[in-house]
Write an enzyme that holds these catalytic residues in place. Structure first.
Site, PDB file in Angstrom:
ATOM      1  N   SER A 166       0.910  -1.326   0.243  1.00 19.70           N
ATOM      2  CA  SER A 166       0.089  -0.136   0.054  1.00 19.70           C
ATOM      3  C   SER A 166       0.805   1.582  -0.093  1.00 19.70           C
ATOM      4  CB  SER A 166      -0.962  -0.407   1.154  1.00 19.70           C
ATOM      5  OG  SER A 166      -1.367   1.064   2.078  1.00 19.70           O
ATOM      6  N   TYR A 179      -2.778  -0.521  10.582  1.00 17.76           N
ATOM      7  CA  TYR A 179      -1.542  -0.933   9.485  1.00 17.76           C
ATOM      8  C   TYR A 179      -1.135  -0.024   8.490  1.00 17.76           C
ATOM      9  CZ  TYR A 179      -3.928  -0.653   3.802  1.00 17.76           C
ATOM     10  OH  TYR A 179      -3.924  -1.212   2.732  1.00 17.76           O
TER      11      TYR A 179
HETATM   12  P1  NAD Z   1     -11.767  -5.454   0.936  1.00 21.02           P
HETATM   13  O1  NAD Z   1     -12.143  -5.645   1.919  1.00 21.02           O
HETATM   14  O2  NAD Z   1     -13.174  -5.657  -0.354  1.00 21.02           O
HETATM   15  O3  NAD Z   1     -10.941  -7.159   0.748  1.00 21.02           O
HETATM   16  C1  NAD Z   1     -10.367  -7.987   2.020  1.00 21.02           C
HETATM   17  C2  NAD Z   1     -10.911  -9.263   1.358  1.00 21.02           C
HETATM   18  O4  NAD Z   1     -10.359 -10.301   2.482  1.00 21.02           O
HETATM   19  C3  NAD Z   1     -12.497  -9.868   1.965  1.00 21.02           C
HETATM   20  O5  NAD Z   1     -13.113 -10.498   1.099  1.00 21.02           O
HETATM   21  C4  NAD Z   1     -12.349 -10.206   3.172  1.00 21.02           C
HETATM   22  O6  NAD Z   1     -13.646 -11.304   3.496  1.00 21.02           O
HETATM   23  C5  NAD Z   1     -10.932 -10.749   2.853  1.00 21.02           C
HETATM   24  N1  NAD Z   1     -10.244 -11.382   4.454  1.00 21.02           N
HETATM   25  C6  NAD Z   1     -10.544 -11.111   5.070  1.00 21.02           C
HETATM   26  N2  NAD Z   1     -10.018 -11.670   6.046  1.00 21.02           N
HETATM   27  C7  NAD Z   1      -9.435 -12.647   6.187  1.00 21.02           C
HETATM   28  C8  NAD Z   1      -9.079 -13.602   6.968  1.00 21.02           C
HETATM   29  N3  NAD Z   1      -8.448 -13.617   7.685  1.00 21.02           N
HETATM   30  N4  NAD Z   1      -8.548 -14.724   5.555  1.00 21.02           N
HETATM   31  C9  NAD Z   1      -8.605 -14.425   4.980  1.00 21.02           C
HETATM   32  N5  NAD Z   1      -9.584 -13.794   3.816  1.00 21.02           N
HETATM   33  C10 NAD Z   1      -9.917 -12.570   5.206  1.00 21.02           C
HETATM   34  O7  NAD Z   1     -10.425  -4.702   0.497  1.00 21.02           O
HETATM   35  P2  NAD Z   1      -9.570  -3.902  -0.918  1.00 21.02           P
HETATM   36  O8  NAD Z   1      -9.705  -3.426  -0.914  1.00 21.02           O
HETATM   37  O9  NAD Z   1      -9.786  -5.724  -1.973  1.00 21.02           O
HETATM   38  O10 NAD Z   1      -8.571  -4.745  -0.404  1.00 21.02           O
HETATM   39  C11 NAD Z   1      -6.830  -5.941  -1.537  1.00 21.02           C
HETATM   40  C12 NAD Z   1      -6.263  -5.985  -0.408  1.00 21.02           C
HETATM   41  O11 NAD Z   1      -5.582  -4.904  -1.357  1.00 21.02           O
HETATM   42  C13 NAD Z   1      -5.884  -5.504   1.298  1.00 21.02           C
HETATM   43  O12 NAD Z   1      -3.953  -6.415   1.304  1.00 21.02           O
HETATM   44  C14 NAD Z   1      -5.549  -3.965   1.066  1.00 21.02           C
HETATM   45  O13 NAD Z   1      -4.795  -3.475   2.097  1.00 21.02           O
HETATM   46  C15 NAD Z   1      -4.793  -4.046  -0.155  1.00 21.02           C
HETATM   47  N6  NAD Z   1      -4.834  -2.239  -0.898  1.00 21.02           N
HETATM   48  C16 NAD Z   1      -6.269  -1.686  -0.977  1.00 21.02           C
HETATM   49  C17 NAD Z   1      -6.012  -0.753  -1.291  1.00 21.02           C
HETATM   50  C18 NAD Z   1      -7.508   0.008  -2.241  1.00 21.02           C
HETATM   51  O14 NAD Z   1      -7.773   1.298  -2.250  1.00 21.02           O
HETATM   52  N7  NAD Z   1      -8.912  -0.364  -1.561  1.00 21.02           N
HETATM   53  C19 NAD Z   1      -4.957   0.346  -2.030  1.00 21.02           C
HETATM   54  C20 NAD Z   1      -4.067  -0.165  -0.899  1.00 21.02           C
HETATM   55  C21 NAD Z   1      -3.782  -1.310  -0.376  1.00 21.02           C
END
Ligand code: NAD
Length: 283
Positions: A166, A179
């Site tokens: 991130s 985070y």
């Molecule tokens: P999201 O919440 O849509 O997806 C995360 C998924 O992980 C969910 O489906 C959730 O059920 C699953 N999850 C949570 N805890 C879990 C566990 N203990 N075991 C297995 N699965 C689990 O979030 P997203 O935005 O799609 O993020 C995905 C990744 O990208 C994450 O690592 C997030 O930190 C990273 N990220 C997102 C952004 C953004 O702008 N959305 C930016 C940078 C990084």
């Protein structure tokens, strides 16, 4: 003559954790479109199963939706056994599970003079359980699946791990210290493991997405009632040279490149996909 640089990915098997989430589903779809068989792991069984069913209906790949917790090694080992039975050995791992929680977020951006009774809104009021949950989900939730799902790659002498980092990993954003610390740890671990596995044929890289509007941050960046940008959302757009949030599909090119042999001499890097955010000094 046209050359498909991704042809060699066809028929490979990829595990994607957090595959039922917003970025995870988009990445899964990219992989399916590249004829890569998929094991979609998520703690939310319905999210994993629904996506697996949709992908099976739309693409010519084998897809499994599996309920698994990235913080529980036994549940990951059970998943690996199922995957080996149904899809054979594992070639790729995308560590997509992660996210932040209000329980690990300070209400105040910074401490100002005369905080009066508002110390609970600051660093001093952070709930340790919430802090640990977020740190563990992001960092241990990357480490454990990597331990479990790369053993096949050790046997075959080839494989790729992609961690999801991130912008917080480079410089922390205000309010979300757990985070930020965890994503920073992921960058460090990406380098450490790339070195550790350097001669095994397994490459380890990370993608650092910039700002995408997803469940995790929607109500930090936009107003729940009006949909307008919050002050924080405005700040982000002003700090993104391309002037917009990313779409989940924007990750697909980086993902395919890092999985493919086009990047066969690249290991230990963190690739930002961020519209220039991490390059901008703010002036
Ligand atoms: P999201 O919440 O849509 O997806 C995360 C998924 O992980 C969910 O489906 C959730 O059920 C699953 N999850 C949570 N805890 C879990 C566990 N203990 N075991 C297995 N699965 C689990 O979030 P997203 O935005 O799609 O993020 C995905 C990744 O990208 C994450 O690592 C997030 O930190 C990273 N990220 C997102 C952004 C953004 O702008 N959305 C930016 C940078 C990084």
């Amino acid at each position: 003559m046209t050359v498909n640089h991704f042809e060699h990915l066809k028929g490979k098997t990829c595990v994607i954790t957090g595959g039922g989430g917003i970025l995870g589903s988009s990445m899964a779809e990219t992989l399916a479109a590249g004829d890569i068989n998929l094991a979609i792991l998520d703690i939310n069984p319905d999210a994993a199963a629904t996506l697996a069913n949709r992908i099976t209906g739309e693409y010519q790949v084998k897809t499994m939706g599996i309920a698994a917790n990235v913080l529980d090694k036994k549940s990951l080992e059970d998943a690996r056994n199922l995957i080996n039975q149904e899809l054979g050995s594992i070639d790729f791992l995308v560590n997509g599970a992660g996210g932040n929680s209000p329980k690990a977020t300070t209400k105040a951006e910074e401490i100002i003079p005369d905080m009066d009774g508002l110390w609970e809104n600051t660093f001093y009021g952070l709930d340790m359980e919430g802090f640990r949950q977020v740190f563990d989900l992001n960092f241990i939730g990357t480490l454990l699946p990597t331990m479990v799902f790369t053993t096949d790659m050790i046997d075959t002498g080839k494989g790729v791990v992609i961690n999801i980092s991130s912008m917080n990993a480079f410089r922390p954003l205000t309010k979300i210290p757990a985070y930020s610390a965890a994503k920073s740890a992921i960058n460090n671990f990406t380098q450490w493991l790339a070195v550790h596995l350097g001669k095994t044929g397994i490459r380890v890289n990370a993608i650092a997405p910039g700002f995408f509007l997803t469940n995790q941050n929607r109500f930090l960046l936009t107003d729940e009632n009006t949909g307008e940008l919050t002050p924080r959302g405005h700040k982000i757009i002003a700090s993104t040279p391309m002037g917009k949030f990313g779409n989940p599909e924007d990750i697909s090119g980086a993902l395919l490149f890092l999985l493919s042999d086009l990047s066969e001499f690249i290991t230990g890097v963190v690739l930002p996909v961020d519209g220039g955010y991490s390059a901008y000094g703010g002036v």
